[in-house]
Design a protein around this motif. Structure first.
Motif, PDB file in Angstrom:
ATOM      1  N   GLY A  15       0.795  -1.217   0.000  1.00  0.00           N
ATOM      2  CA  GLY A  15       0.000   0.000   0.000  1.00  0.00           C
ATOM      3  C   GLY A  15       0.830   1.271   0.000  1.00  0.00           C
ATOM      4  O   GLY A  15       1.962   1.301  -0.487  1.00  0.00           O
ATOM      5  N   SER A  16       0.279   2.319   0.601  1.00  0.00           N
ATOM      6  CA  SER A  16       0.906   3.637   0.539  1.00  0.00           C
ATOM      7  C   SER A  16       2.298   3.655   1.157  1.00  0.00           C
ATOM      8  O   SER A  16       3.176   4.382   0.691  1.00  0.00           O
ATOM      9  CB  SER A  16       0.012   4.681   1.214  1.00  0.00           C
ATOM     10  OG  SER A  16      -0.228   4.339   2.572  1.00  0.00           O
ATOM     11  N   THR A  17       2.514   2.827   2.185  1.00  0.00           N
ATOM     12  CA  THR A  17       3.849   2.757   2.788  1.00  0.00           C
ATOM     13  C   THR A  17       4.857   2.241   1.775  1.00  0.00           C
ATOM     14  O   THR A  17       5.968   2.774   1.656  1.00  0.00           O
ATOM     15  CB  THR A  17       3.841   1.857   4.028  1.00  0.00           C
ATOM     16  OG1 THR A  17       2.902   2.375   4.979  1.00  0.00           O
ATOM     17  CG2 THR A  17       5.220   1.782   4.669  1.00  0.00           C
ATOM     18  N   ALA A  22       2.784   7.328   1.952  1.00  0.00           N
ATOM     19  CA  ALA A  22       2.146   7.356   3.275  1.00  0.00           C
ATOM     20  C   ALA A  22       2.325   8.718   3.934  1.00  0.00           C
ATOM     21  O   ALA A  22       3.319   9.410   3.710  1.00  0.00           O
ATOM     22  CB  ALA A  22       2.731   6.258   4.157  1.00  0.00           C
ATOM     23  N   HIS A  23       1.329   9.069   4.747  1.00  0.00           N
ATOM     24  CA  HIS A  23       1.428  10.274   5.569  1.00  0.00           C
ATOM     25  C   HIS A  23       1.174   9.882   7.016  1.00  0.00           C
ATOM     26  O   HIS A  23       0.997   8.692   7.328  1.00  0.00           O
ATOM     27  CB  HIS A  23       0.438  11.342   5.096  1.00  0.00           C
ATOM     28  CG  HIS A  23      -0.981  10.861   5.005  1.00  0.00           C
ATOM     29  ND1 HIS A  23      -1.799  10.710   6.111  1.00  0.00           N
ATOM     30  CD2 HIS A  23      -1.723  10.472   3.932  1.00  0.00           C
ATOM     31  CE1 HIS A  23      -2.980  10.273   5.735  1.00  0.00           C
ATOM     32  NE2 HIS A  23      -2.967  10.112   4.411  1.00  0.00           N
ATOM     33  N   SER A  26      -1.776   7.510   7.724  1.00  0.00           N
ATOM     34  CA  SER A  26      -1.982   6.365   6.837  1.00  0.00           C
ATOM     35  C   SER A  26      -2.032   5.053   7.608  1.00  0.00           C
ATOM     36  O   SER A  26      -1.300   4.862   8.587  1.00  0.00           O
ATOM     37  CB  SER A  26      -0.858   6.289   5.798  1.00  0.00           C
ATOM     38  OG  SER A  26      -0.902   7.383   4.927  1.00  0.00           O
ATOM     39  N   ASP A  27      -2.904   4.154   7.154  1.00  0.00           N
ATOM     40  CA  ASP A  27      -2.959   2.813   7.720  1.00  0.00           C
ATOM     41  C   ASP A  27      -1.753   2.010   7.243  1.00  0.00           C
ATOM     42  O   ASP A  27      -1.161   2.296   6.194  1.00  0.00           O
ATOM     43  CB  ASP A  27      -4.234   2.090   7.286  1.00  0.00           C
ATOM     44  CG  ASP A  27      -5.497   2.750   7.846  1.00  0.00           C
ATOM     45  OD1 ASP A  27      -5.414   3.302   8.957  1.00  0.00           O
ATOM     46  OD2 ASP A  27      -6.534   2.703   7.162  1.00  0.00           O
ATOM     47  N   ASP A  29      -0.916  -1.431   5.748  1.00  0.00           N
ATOM     48  CA  ASP A  29      -1.564  -2.562   5.080  1.00  0.00           C
ATOM     49  C   ASP A  29      -0.560  -3.691   4.883  1.00  0.00           C
ATOM     50  O   ASP A  29       0.577  -3.453   4.452  1.00  0.00           O
ATOM     51  CB  ASP A  29      -2.116  -2.127   3.720  1.00  0.00           C
ATOM     52  CG  ASP A  29      -3.159  -1.038   3.841  1.00  0.00           C
ATOM     53  OD1 ASP A  29      -4.083  -1.198   4.650  1.00  0.00           O
ATOM     54  OD2 ASP A  29      -3.036  -0.025   3.133  1.00  0.00           O
ATOM     55  N   ARG A 139     -10.562  12.727  -0.875  1.00  0.00           N
ATOM     56  CA  ARG A 139     -10.741  11.397  -1.458  1.00  0.00           C
ATOM     57  C   ARG A 139     -10.464  11.422  -2.963  1.00  0.00           C
ATOM     58  O   ARG A 139      -9.888  10.491  -3.507  1.00  0.00           O
ATOM     59  CB  ARG A 139     -12.172  10.906  -1.214  1.00  0.00           C
ATOM     60  CG  ARG A 139     -12.532  10.705   0.239  1.00  0.00           C
ATOM     61  CD  ARG A 139     -11.756   9.581   0.866  1.00  0.00           C
ATOM     62  NE  ARG A 139     -12.011   8.310   0.219  1.00  0.00           N
ATOM     63  CZ  ARG A 139     -11.359   7.173   0.499  1.00  0.00           C
ATOM     64  NH1 ARG A 139     -10.400   7.193   1.414  1.00  0.00           N
ATOM     65  NH2 ARG A 139     -11.645   6.048  -0.122  1.00  0.00           N
ATOM     66  N   LYS A 142      -6.847  11.284  -3.516  1.00  0.00           N
ATOM     67  CA  LYS A 142      -6.337   9.927  -3.281  1.00  0.00           C
ATOM     68  C   LYS A 142      -6.575   9.044  -4.498  1.00  0.00           C
ATOM     69  O   LYS A 142      -5.685   8.295  -4.917  1.00  0.00           O
ATOM     70  CB  LYS A 142      -7.004   9.325  -2.047  1.00  0.00           C
ATOM     71  CG  LYS A 142      -6.509   7.927  -1.701  1.00  0.00           C
ATOM     72  CD  LYS A 142      -7.147   7.397  -0.431  1.00  0.00           C
ATOM     73  CE  LYS A 142      -6.629   6.013  -0.100  1.00  0.00           C
ATOM     74  NZ  LYS A 142      -7.242   5.469   1.157  1.00  0.00           N
ATOM     75  N   HIS A 146      -3.638   7.235  -6.899  1.00  0.00           N
ATOM     76  CA  HIS A 146      -3.613   5.818  -7.268  1.00  0.00           C
ATOM     77  C   HIS A 146      -3.642   5.640  -8.787  1.00  0.00           C
ATOM     78  O   HIS A 146      -2.972   4.749  -9.326  1.00  0.00           O
ATOM     79  CB  HIS A 146      -4.782   5.076  -6.625  1.00  0.00           C
ATOM     80  CG  HIS A 146      -4.583   4.771  -5.177  1.00  0.00           C
ATOM     81  ND1 HIS A 146      -3.479   4.073  -4.712  1.00  0.00           N
ATOM     82  CD2 HIS A 146      -5.330   5.061  -4.085  1.00  0.00           C
ATOM     83  CE1 HIS A 146      -3.564   3.951  -3.398  1.00  0.00           C
ATOM     84  NE2 HIS A 146      -4.667   4.551  -2.996  1.00  0.00           N
ATOM     85  N   ARG A 174       2.115  12.931  -5.774  1.00  0.00           N
ATOM     86  CA  ARG A 174       1.236  13.720  -4.894  1.00  0.00           C
ATOM     87  C   ARG A 174       0.794  15.011  -5.581  1.00  0.00           C
ATOM     88  O   ARG A 174      -0.388  15.379  -5.560  1.00  0.00           O
ATOM     89  CB  ARG A 174       1.966  14.055  -3.595  1.00  0.00           C
ATOM     90  CG  ARG A 174       2.191  12.883  -2.671  1.00  0.00           C
ATOM     91  CD  ARG A 174       2.641  13.363  -1.298  1.00  0.00           C
ATOM     92  NE  ARG A 174       3.051  12.260  -0.456  1.00  0.00           N
ATOM     93  CZ  ARG A 174       4.314  11.837  -0.319  1.00  0.00           C
ATOM     94  NH1 ARG A 174       5.281  12.449  -0.994  1.00  0.00           N
ATOM     95  NH2 ARG A 174       4.612  10.812   0.457  1.00  0.00           N
TER      96      ARG A 174
END
Length: 235
Positions: A15-17, A22-23, A26-27, A29, A139, A142, A146, A174
């Motif tokens: 994911g974003s990481t 990631a920020h 961020s989760d 995943d 959103r 985002k 992606h 970004r």
């Protein structure tokens, strides 16, 4: 972390990481694949092929299902064997073998269809967002990030034969995501340009080579075969 449904062969942070996007909020995943005990595949009811948990966010696919997804160049599943070294959390010998054959899963048609398909989904979601509202605009940005990321990865796969999971210039992605959120027509132009490049000859074969995956899966089944000894029904 919840109990695995079988033996986890390979897992890591995705994911974003992994992308470098990631920020602070961020989760994290996680994605992995597991081998179900081979004996469990021989009964009337087959075990579940995927397990998804939240808190933590983790998706695990059974080895055969993961192979099918990867042979279709599913963007989410495929990145598991292309992660930067520091993002792997489980790497068994069979997991290492899978990483070693990762290029055999790739094919030009599947990359084009899967990545353009996912990018188009993000574009459609982007168009449904009311960007005058701050929450929904976030959103939209985002979805736009992606979309850009998927197109960048598709083009790198098509032209270099390598999955670029960790983006070399996340700030560009970004920034472009913000601009697309303000002007979705930019995304339409990006999609058209990427489609044109993906229609040209690249370095990938027309079809994947299924033989390494099949041989690997047979080794997985042999390694996880522990038959039980039932009582003699004749007494």
């Amino acid at each position: 972390m919840s109990t695995a449904p079988g033996t986890v062969l390979l897992s890591g942070i995705v994911g974003s990481t992994a992308y470098g996007l990631a920020h602070a909020g961020s989760d994290i995943d996680r994605l992995g694949l597991f081998a179900t005990p081979t004996e469990g595949l021989h009964g009337l009811h087959r075990p579940a092929e995927s397990h998804v948990t939240t808190a933590p966010d983790r998706t695990l696919h059974e080895a055969a299902k993961w192979c099918r997804l990867a042979l279709g160049c599913n963007p989410t599943a495929s990145e598991l064997v292309w992660l930067p070294e520091d993002l792997y959390e489980v790497r068994t010998p069979l997991g290492e073998e899978l990483i070693a054959i990762r290029r055999s899963f790739l094919s030009a048609r599947a990359v084009r269809n899967a990545y353009l398909g996912y990018a188009t989904q993000q574009f459609r979601k982007l168009l449904t967002r009311d960007t005058t509202d701050p929450a929904t605009r976030a959103r939209a940005a985002k979805h736009a990030r992606h979309l850009v990321r998927l197109l960048d990865q598709a083009l790198h796969l098509h032209e270099a034969g390598h999955n670029l999971v960790r983006l070399p210039d996340p700030e560009r992605v970004r920034d472009l995501g913000e601009r697309i959120a303000d002007d979705p027509a930019r995304a339409d132009r990006l999609l058209a340009a990427a489609t044109d490049r993906l229609d040209r000859p690249g370095v990938l074969p027309d079809r994947p080579d299924e033989r390494p995956a099949d041989a690997w899966l047979r080794r997985v089944r042999a390694a996880h075969w522990t038959p039980t000894r039932d009582a003699d029904p004749t007494g």
